[in-house]
Design an enzyme around this catalytic site. Structure first.
Site, short mmCIF file in Angstrom:
data_model
loop_
_atom_site.label_atom_id
_atom_site.label_comp_id
_atom_site.label_asym_id
_atom_site.label_seq_id
_atom_site.Cartn_x
_atom_site.Cartn_y
_atom_site.Cartn_z
N VAL A 122 1.04 -0.78 -0.08
CA VAL A 122 0.30 -0.11 -0.39
C VAL A 122 0.80 1.12 -0.11
CG1 VAL A 122 -1.84 1.39 1.43
CG2 VAL A 122 -1.78 -0.86 1.20
N ASP B 8 10.43 3.37 6.71
CA ASP B 8 10.16 2.05 6.93
C ASP B 8 11.21 1.25 8.34
OD1 ASP B 8 8.03 -0.91 5.10
OD2 ASP B 8 9.59 -1.45 6.73
N ARG C 172 14.88 -3.39 3.02
CA ARG C 172 13.76 -3.08 1.99
C ARG C 172 14.10 -1.52 1.83
NH1 ARG C 172 9.70 -3.82 -0.64
NH2 ARG C 172 7.72 -2.46 -0.80
N THR D 29 -2.56 -4.76 8.47
CA THR D 29 -2.88 -5.39 9.70
C THR D 29 -3.76 -6.45 9.96
OG1 THR D 29 -5.20 -3.93 8.43
CG2 THR D 29 -3.97 -2.42 10.57
N THR E 75 -5.87 -0.77 6.83
CA THR E 75 -7.37 -1.17 8.17
C THR E 75 -8.16 -1.82 8.93
OG1 THR E 75 -7.56 -2.60 5.00
CG2 THR E 75 -9.41 -3.19 6.71
N CYS F 6 -6.61 -8.75 2.45
CA CYS F 6 -7.78 -8.07 2.67
C CYS F 6 -9.44 -8.69 2.37
CB CYS F 6 -8.39 -6.76 1.42
SG CYS F 6 -7.03 -5.74 1.54
N ARG G 178 0.65 -13.94 0.75
CA ARG G 178 0.13 -13.05 2.18
C ARG G 178 -1.47 -13.64 2.11
NH1 ARG G 178 0.09 -7.03 2.93
NH2 ARG G 178 -0.63 -6.61 0.77
#
Length: 419
Positions: free
Chosen positions: A22, A40, A45, A88, A123, A261, A331
């Site tokens: 995101v 981050d 990364r 999340t 989220t 999601c 994921r």
């Protein structure tokens, strides 16, 4: 837009906290208009991003001179707007894991100044932003919310692997507690896409959850149709093909439901509803059906192997490990559950996915997918993901004379079996 918002829009420096699926696309889009701090906690990364490589998608990009990547939070003091876009997920007991969100909020709070704006994109469930995250900001910054600093919410709508529905052509929901904060958010996001102003942060939080819960339920119904057709000895493929001739029949397909999601958000909604003495019925059953699909598929393919006289130690190849086609995002991939079911039945199972990072898969799941399919033969091949790379692969070259090619995506003309 008033003159103050226009002035702010031109001069603002934005910090994006969390540079995953995101945060990174958002940062790249905003960097065309603003000076951006990309933060981050993962130093590795950050090093990759400085070089223009996104290890999540295995893609290269050209970093803008407007971007400053860092894992050192001291640089966040320069920002006037903080956008928190951290994961999340859920715990193994299906309750929300807000540890990343709260940690990121504390980092921002320690760098918060008067008149700053904090926007949450992660989220979460209704009231979390206003009651929990805002409290953390106030407690750690010693500033007063909606007086010294402002809070907004804009739920992410990133769809990994989708080149059609991208950030720039997807409406952004925005919400805040004050007209001033709403105006600042609109000035920010209207640079990159259309915005819809929700009447409250809680409405925006709820809207995000039901977007994905709705899709979860639609797929769950079609998955149950596939299970019922199997019991009736009917082809779910043919039944759905016939039903689609009705103009208002919704076009969903059976499959494994994972990802960041759809397989997570319903649990966030169920969690908050406990505080309001309500247990969602349909929501829970949708999750139950979709979670049962690996077991259903494993049993079905096991029965097919018995009918064909294939041995209990047959060599099985699963094509696809990411949670959906044409993306590297693993994921909550239900392929992991399917693999476990096959291994429990005695099958020798291999997984191949040309899009994913094999070392990362090993770290996540405890097994390393095949590097290539060269010189390998299998008794059973299951196509789980319709990657473009698999469309060019002649799966018939991978199987022995007596075999099963199970096409979960219904795209192979030569498949021996499908739902």
């Amino acid at each position: 837009m008033n003159s103050e918002a226009i002035r702010w829009c031109v001069l603002v420096k934005v910090a994006v906290i969390g540079l995953g699926y995101v945060g990174l696309p958002l940062l790249l889009a905003l960097s065309k208009f603003y000076k951006i701090i990309g933060f981050d906690i993962d130093a590795t990364r950050i090093r990759n991003l400085i070089k223009g490589f996104d290890n999540n998608t295995q893609a290269h990009f050209a970093p803008s001179q407007n971007i400053f990547f860092t894992s050192d939070s001291k640089y966040l003091l320069e920002a006037e707007v903080f956008i928190i876009a951290v994961p999340t997920p859920i715990y193994t007991n299906k309750t929300p894991d807000l540890s990343h969100l709260f940690k990121a909020t504390k980092i921002v709070a320690k760098n918060l100044k008067k008149n700053d704006l904090v926007i949450f994109e992660s989220t979460t469930y209704p009231f979390c932003t206003n009651l929990q995250c805002t409290k953390i900001l106030s407690d750690y910054s010693k500033l007063v919310a909606e007086k010294d600093f402002f809070v907004g919410y804009s739920p992410e709508r990133i769809n990994p692997g989708d080149d059609t529905h991208c950030l720039e052509n997807t409406t952004k929901i925005i919400a805040a507690n004050t007209p001033y904060a709403k105006e600042r958010m609109r000035a920010l996001y209207e640079q990159i896409t259309d915005v819809y102003i929700a009447p409250s942060i809680e409405v925006a939080e709820m809207a995000k959850l039901i977007e994905n819960a709705q899709r979860d339920l639609n797929i769950a119904f079609i998955n149950e149709v596939a299970i019922m057709c199997d019991r009736l000895n009917l082809s779910a493929t043919e039944v759905l093909k016939a039903a689609r001739t009705k103009w208002n029949f919704l076009d969903f397909a059976p499959g494994l439901v994972g990802g960041h999601c759809i397989s997570v958000d319903p649990y966030y909604l169920a969690f908050i509803m406990k505080d309001f003495s309500y247990k969602p019925k349909i929501l829970s059953m949708g999750r139950y059906v979709n979670n049962k699909m690996p077991s259903f598929l494993a049993k079905k393919i096991r029965n097919l192997s018995v009918e064909l006289g294939l041995g209990s130690e047959s060599q099985v190849l699963i094509l696809g490990l990411s949670f959906k086609e044409n993306c590297a995002d693993m994921r909550n991939s239900k392929v992991v559950d399917l693999r476990k079911k096959f291994k429990k039945q005695g099958f020798k199972v291999k997984v191949f996915d040309p899009l994913i990072d094999r070392s990362h898969a090993k770290k996540l799941f405890g097994f390393k997918p095949l590097k290539s399919l060269e010189s390998r033969k299998f008794d059973i091949v299951i196509l789980v993901n319709a990657h473009k790379e698999f469309l060019d692969l002649d799966i018939r070259s991978l199987v022995r004379e007596k075999h099963i090619v199970f096409d979960l995506k219904n795209i192979l003309s030569y498949a021996t079996h499908r739902l």
